[in-house]
Design an enzyme around this catalytic site. Sequence first.
Site, PDB file in Angstrom:
ATOM      1  N   LYS A  21       0.901  -1.226   0.007  1.00  0.00           N
ATOM      2  CA  LYS A  21      -0.028   0.004   0.049  1.00  0.00           C
ATOM      3  C   LYS A  21       0.885   1.295  -0.028  1.00  0.00           C
ATOM      4  O   LYS A  21       1.888   1.392   0.612  1.00  0.00           O
ATOM      5  CB  LYS A  21      -0.922  -0.033   1.301  1.00  0.00           C
ATOM      6  CG  LYS A  21      -1.786  -1.124   1.446  1.00  0.00           C
ATOM      7  CD  LYS A  21      -2.668  -1.259   2.845  1.00  0.00           C
ATOM      8  CE  LYS A  21      -3.517  -2.571   2.733  1.00  0.00           C
ATOM      9  NZ  LYS A  21      -4.044  -2.363   4.095  1.00  0.00           N
ATOM     10  N   ARG A  96       6.064   1.640   7.345  1.00  0.00           N
ATOM     11  CA  ARG A  96       5.453   0.917   8.453  1.00  0.00           C
ATOM     12  C   ARG A  96       6.405  -0.238   8.624  1.00  0.00           C
ATOM     13  O   ARG A  96       6.363  -1.318   7.775  1.00  0.00           O
ATOM     14  CB  ARG A  96       4.076   0.630   8.130  1.00  0.00           C
ATOM     15  CG  ARG A  96       3.455  -0.244   9.435  1.00  0.00           C
ATOM     16  CD  ARG A  96       2.249  -1.186   8.881  1.00  0.00           C
ATOM     17  NE  ARG A  96       1.746  -1.889  10.142  1.00  0.00           N
ATOM     18  CZ  ARG A  96       1.000  -3.216   9.791  1.00  0.00           C
ATOM     19  NH1 ARG A  96       0.826  -3.456   8.684  1.00  0.00           N
ATOM     20  NH2 ARG A  96       0.836  -3.814  10.874  1.00  0.00           N
ATOM     21  N   ARG A 244      -5.141 -15.853  11.086  1.00  0.00           N
ATOM     22  CA  ARG A 244      -4.234 -16.317  12.287  1.00  0.00           C
ATOM     23  C   ARG A 244      -5.055 -16.775  13.556  1.00  0.00           C
ATOM     24  O   ARG A 244      -6.403 -16.473  13.616  1.00  0.00           O
ATOM     25  CB  ARG A 244      -3.586 -14.990  12.707  1.00  0.00           C
ATOM     26  CG  ARG A 244      -2.268 -14.724  11.726  1.00  0.00           C
ATOM     27  CD  ARG A 244      -1.644 -13.456  11.911  1.00  0.00           C
ATOM     28  NE  ARG A 244      -2.134 -12.447  11.270  1.00  0.00           N
ATOM     29  CZ  ARG A 244      -1.697 -11.145  11.428  1.00  0.00           C
ATOM     30  NH1 ARG A 244      -1.179 -10.652  12.500  1.00  0.00           N
ATOM     31  NH2 ARG A 244      -2.171 -10.140  10.491  1.00  0.00           N
ATOM     32  N   ASP A 286     -12.992 -13.494   5.369  1.00  0.00           N
ATOM     33  CA  ASP A 286     -13.570 -12.277   5.037  1.00  0.00           C
ATOM     34  C   ASP A 286     -14.954 -12.324   5.576  1.00  0.00           C
ATOM     35  O   ASP A 286     -15.813 -12.996   4.924  1.00  0.00           O
ATOM     36  CB  ASP A 286     -13.475 -11.680   3.821  1.00  0.00           C
ATOM     37  CG  ASP A 286     -13.930 -10.134   3.418  1.00  0.00           C
ATOM     38  OD1 ASP A 286     -14.948  -9.683   4.336  1.00  0.00           O
ATOM     39  OD2 ASP A 286     -13.415  -9.593   2.624  1.00  0.00           O
ATOM     40  N   PRO A 287     -15.606 -11.530   6.733  1.00  0.00           N
ATOM     41  CA  PRO A 287     -16.795 -11.571   7.045  1.00  0.00           C
ATOM     42  C   PRO A 287     -17.886 -11.352   6.104  1.00  0.00           C
ATOM     43  O   PRO A 287     -18.903 -11.844   6.137  1.00  0.00           O
ATOM     44  CB  PRO A 287     -16.778 -10.432   8.322  1.00  0.00           C
ATOM     45  CG  PRO A 287     -15.438 -10.479   8.863  1.00  0.00           C
ATOM     46  CD  PRO A 287     -14.558 -10.813   7.861  1.00  0.00           C
ATOM     47  N   ARG A 288     -17.453 -10.290   5.201  1.00  0.00           N
ATOM     48  CA  ARG A 288     -18.335  -9.978   4.204  1.00  0.00           C
ATOM     49  C   ARG A 288     -18.696 -11.358   3.195  1.00  0.00           C
ATOM     50  O   ARG A 288     -20.114 -11.280   2.788  1.00  0.00           O
ATOM     51  CB  ARG A 288     -17.755  -8.856   3.331  1.00  0.00           C
ATOM     52  CG  ARG A 288     -17.546  -7.683   3.681  1.00  0.00           C
ATOM     53  CD  ARG A 288     -16.647  -6.536   2.640  1.00  0.00           C
ATOM     54  NE  ARG A 288     -15.264  -7.100   2.649  1.00  0.00           N
ATOM     55  CZ  ARG A 288     -14.499  -6.551   2.026  1.00  0.00           C
ATOM     56  NH1 ARG A 288     -14.829  -5.597   1.114  1.00  0.00           N
ATOM     57  NH2 ARG A 288     -13.356  -7.168   1.627  1.00  0.00           N
ATOM     58  N   GLU A 335     -14.728  -0.775  11.001  1.00  0.00           N
ATOM     59  CA  GLU A 335     -15.298   0.359  10.515  1.00  0.00           C
ATOM     60  C   GLU A 335     -16.622   0.166   9.540  1.00  0.00           C
ATOM     61  O   GLU A 335     -17.589   0.668   9.605  1.00  0.00           O
ATOM     62  CB  GLU A 335     -14.288   1.441   9.713  1.00  0.00           C
ATOM     63  CG  GLU A 335     -13.209   1.894  10.363  1.00  0.00           C
ATOM     64  CD  GLU A 335     -12.126   2.369   9.336  1.00  0.00           C
ATOM     65  OE1 GLU A 335     -12.702   2.840   8.407  1.00  0.00           O
ATOM     66  OE2 GLU A 335     -10.981   2.375   9.772  1.00  0.00           O
ATOM     67  N   HIS A 336     -16.582  -1.101   9.187  1.00  0.00           N
ATOM     68  CA  HIS A 336     -17.448  -1.467   8.044  1.00  0.00           C
ATOM     69  C   HIS A 336     -18.390  -2.529   8.341  1.00  0.00           C
ATOM     70  O   HIS A 336     -19.486  -2.729   7.621  1.00  0.00           O
ATOM     71  CB  HIS A 336     -16.736  -1.538   6.579  1.00  0.00           C
ATOM     72  CG  HIS A 336     -16.072  -0.412   6.245  1.00  0.00           C
ATOM     73  ND1 HIS A 336     -16.230   0.861   6.149  1.00  0.00           N
ATOM     74  CD2 HIS A 336     -14.384  -0.333   6.148  1.00  0.00           C
ATOM     75  CE1 HIS A 336     -15.459   1.746   5.737  1.00  0.00           C
ATOM     76  NE2 HIS A 336     -14.081   0.858   5.726  1.00  0.00           N
TER      77      HIS A 336
END
Length: 397
Positions: A21, A96, A244, A286-288, A335-336
């Site tokens: 990123k 980072r 993980r 992914d929860p989505r 957040e989402h």
Amino acid sequence: MNDRGGNSLILVLNCGSSSIKFALFDADATPLARTPAWGGKVEGITGDAPVFSESGAAAEMLALGCEHPYHAALTYLRQRIVARLQGRRIVAIAHRVVHGGSKYFEPVRVDAAVLADLKSLIPLAPLHQPFALEAIGALLDELPRLPQVACFDTAFHQSMPTVEKMLPLPRSAWDQGLRRYGFHGLSYAYQAQVLGERYGDAARGRTIVAHLGSGASLCAMRNLQSVATTMGFSALDGLMMGTRCGALDPGAVIYLMEIRKLSLERVGRMLYHESGLLGVSGVSADPRELLPREGELPVQQALALYVRSIVREVGALTATLDGLDMLVFTAGIGEHQAVIRERVCAGLGFLGVAIDPTANAAHAPVISSASSRVKVVVEAANEEWVAATAAATLTRH
């Protein structure tokens, strides 16, 4: 890019095992704007279909090749960024870096000696550390005069009391650097900044921030400083995550190696890449993708275990704080994913947590109800701005 601003830019790179990123910030602004001038990412670098995406544009498929895909991705990003500079120049690069060990507690300008130090810490964060250092090393070779600043995810947790850093191992382990370091520090550093600005003294009491992304952890804060966190010696500890495992009886690892005869490499791959939501559901990290399939028992169990893990650890950190005044959700899931927030808060009803369903569904900044004894808020993550600000501070003359 959007508004040209000044002529100088700070580039922020966040290099993971399969993604890079980036974000560019106007270095002439004081303080730095919190929204980057431009940003994007390359994902799926080591897979069959790597993708480049940038702010305000459709994603593009890439052909990176299979021999050195990571180097190819860095080269591609460099070409794209140079093409967009339009006469402006990059004056510093912030990275980072997940682990600073017991030596680096503040951002530091990287030279060959610092890079060697950081390479010695790769065993402490094998999933993330090597890739950031690979980018730093390549840029040091190509552009030795360009300042590079390493910003450490472990640094924010240096304020924890010694008792929170200790592991119940022989004293020699502490002397060898085995301790609780904590991670996601750039995320928590941003929350400490923005929560103080938005909520003042209300945020300076007993606050828990939930960084829920593909990696996940909690941080307990007093006066917006870390006093306890769920990740420990490694980024495997604490909450169940996307792939993980989170907190795990070490006897299970001994069993896998001694009785099941799995190699160290195989167990490491299982714990880092094949566990968590992906491992339990057998479907996705992914929860989505999981929430629409809750009619399937493994998926239902994976989500239930994920929420239970968060609730349990919030309870434990509340005990260390002697109560809870504010709960903060941040990062991609935090957040989402309103459903995950709702379920976590329902499990924390015993603490007096109550949310407004309409506000929660709208991802409002404050989602707690008027009757809630705990203020519950949703706040965007902004690790890139924290790193860019550190680079600006270290490199301005």
